[in-house]
Design an enzyme around this catalytic site. Structure first.
Site, PDB file in Angstrom:
ATOM      1  N   TYR A 145       2.705 -12.039  -1.787  1.00  0.00           N
ATOM      2  CA  TYR A 145       2.276 -11.540  -2.898  1.00  0.00           C
ATOM      3  C   TYR A 145       3.014 -10.598  -3.647  1.00  0.00           C
ATOM      4  CZ  TYR A 145      -1.369  -9.467  -6.108  1.00  0.00           C
ATOM      5  OH  TYR A 145      -2.097  -8.796  -7.296  1.00  0.00           O
ATOM      6  N   ASP A 240      10.604  -7.625  -2.451  1.00  0.00           N
ATOM      7  CA  ASP A 240       9.326  -6.774  -2.995  1.00  0.00           C
ATOM      8  C   ASP A 240       9.168  -5.837  -1.719  1.00  0.00           C
ATOM      9  OD1 ASP A 240       6.802  -5.793  -3.188  1.00  0.00           O
ATOM     10  OD2 ASP A 240       6.305  -7.901  -3.981  1.00  0.00           O
ATOM     11  N   LYS A 268       2.959   1.617  -4.602  1.00  0.00           N
ATOM     12  CA  LYS A 268       2.177   2.346  -3.787  1.00  0.00           C
ATOM     13  C   LYS A 268       2.796   3.769  -3.308  1.00  0.00           C
ATOM     14  CE  LYS A 268       0.348  -2.084  -2.286  1.00  0.00           C
ATOM     15  NZ  LYS A 268      -0.839  -2.259  -2.969  1.00  0.00           N
TER      16      LYS A 268
HETATM   17  N1  HOZ Z   1      -3.491  -6.249  -4.570  1.00  0.00           N
HETATM   18  C1  HOZ Z   1      -3.391  -4.943  -4.153  1.00  0.00           C
HETATM   19  C2  HOZ Z   1      -3.206  -4.734  -2.639  1.00  0.00           C
HETATM   20  N2  HOZ Z   1      -2.122  -5.457  -2.212  1.00  0.00           N
HETATM   21  C3  HOZ Z   1      -5.218  -4.507  -4.564  1.00  0.00           C
HETATM   22  C4  HOZ Z   1      -5.470  -3.182  -3.937  1.00  0.00           C
HETATM   23  C5  HOZ Z   1      -6.819  -2.765  -4.428  1.00  0.00           C
HETATM   24  O1  HOZ Z   1      -7.796  -3.609  -4.805  1.00  0.00           O
HETATM   25  O2  HOZ Z   1      -6.712  -1.687  -4.372  1.00  0.00           O
END
Ligand code: HOZ
Length: 302
Positions: A145, A240, A268
């Site tokens: 992802y 990534d 993050k």
């Molecule tokens: N795509 C995010 C996690 N890799 C979503 C996180 C969230 O919903 O806070």
């Protein structure tokens, strides 16, 4: 859990105004099979929900809360800065310090562009790779992802995989066609894609440790081989590290595996709970970004 009355009330109110009641799909807990609880506060490893129930938090905001929630040094820094203003549409000393800190921890990060999310870091990295190589196609891995930009919602992991929806509606097939999908830990599938589209592939994008389809470790030495294959074919390697960066080690896990990515994506944890992402790499690629070069990227809150 003593009660979930208030969470349920909030869920019903949210459902009226927010699609699916959440602002990010995994939070809907569809795979959990229950309506989500609504969080009121967090402190250290403990979350308190709207009904006053306490939970031990294993999610940690999907990574950013590595110090626990509301760490006093973090909240103090935020409180102090908020009194000085939040954003000015002008550069600030703190951005310079964050870029310098990232650069000092990651050797390949000669230059850093700060953005507001991992998704933005990803779409900017792809644009840079395409500009640097003059090519269109990208190889990604099934189940990895890289944010929700159009080109990356092809066989994507994370929430997309949780919902059994690895491809997204609204992505034009012409865009999806430029994304080629290899199997994680299968060098043969990567070689096959390079053979199928010689001189068309701008970059291979990979999570050095796959963390959006459960956690899948790379085969020993495979990242190095991936970099060699990409470079031998005139393509870049984008790592990534939105999840792995500053978490599996202080800096880049790719570098600790002996690989210098051509571009690295961060997010993050580098925001400590605030919305921050970054793209970093050697000056010769990063200086393709506007205002130095022709690759546009911008953000009011960047
Ligand atoms: N795509 C995010 C996690 N890799 C979503 C996180 C969230 O919903 O806070």
């Amino acid at each position: 859990m003593t009660s979930r009355k208030k969470s349920d009330e909030l869920f019903h109110r949210a459902s009226v105004k927010i699609p699916g009641a959440v602002n990010s799909p995994v939070r809907a807990w569809k795979a959990v099979g229950a309506a989500p609880i609504f969080i009121e506060s967090g402190s250290g490893a403990t979350l308190i929900d709207a009904d006053g129930n306490a939970f031990l938090d294993y999610v940690c905001s999907y990574g950013p809360a590595i110090l626990g929630h509301a760490h006093p040094r973090v909240t103090q820094a935020i409180a102090e800065q908020s009194r000085l203003g939040l954003g000015f549409g002008a550069p600030t000393r703190l951005e310079v310090e964050l870029a310098e800190l990232i650069s000092s921890a990651i050797e390949c990060a000669q230059k850093v562009r700060l953005v507001t999310s991992g998704t933005e870091a990803g779409l900017t990295a792809l644009r840079l790779a395409r500009a640097a190589t003059g090519r269109t196609n990208i190889i990604k891995f099934d189940g990895c992802y890289h944010g929700h930009s159009d080109s990356m919602l092809v066989r994507a992991g994370s929430g997309a995989m949780t919902f059994g929806q690895p491809d997204s509606g609204g992505v034009p097939s012409a865009v999806a066609a430029m994304t080629m999908v290899a199997r994680y830990n299968s060098i043969e599938t990567v070689e096959g894609l390079f053979r199928a589209a010689p001189e068309k592939i701008a970059a291979v994008i990979v999570e050095p440790v796959a963390a959006n389809m459960g956690v899948v470790n790379p085969d020993p030495g495979s990242l190095k081989v991936l970099a060699e294959i990409a470079h031998a074919n005139g393509a870049l390697l984008i790592c990534d590290e939105v999840i792995s960066g500053f978490r599996l080690c202080f800096g880049s896990i790719a570098e600790s595996m002996g690989v210098a990515p051509d571009l690295i994506m961060l997010g993050k944890i580098i925001g400590g709970g605030m919305p921050v992402g970054a793209i970093a790499g050697p000056a010769k690629i990063m200086d393709l970004l506007a205002p130095v070069g022709p690759v546009y990227q911008a953000g009011t809150l960047s």
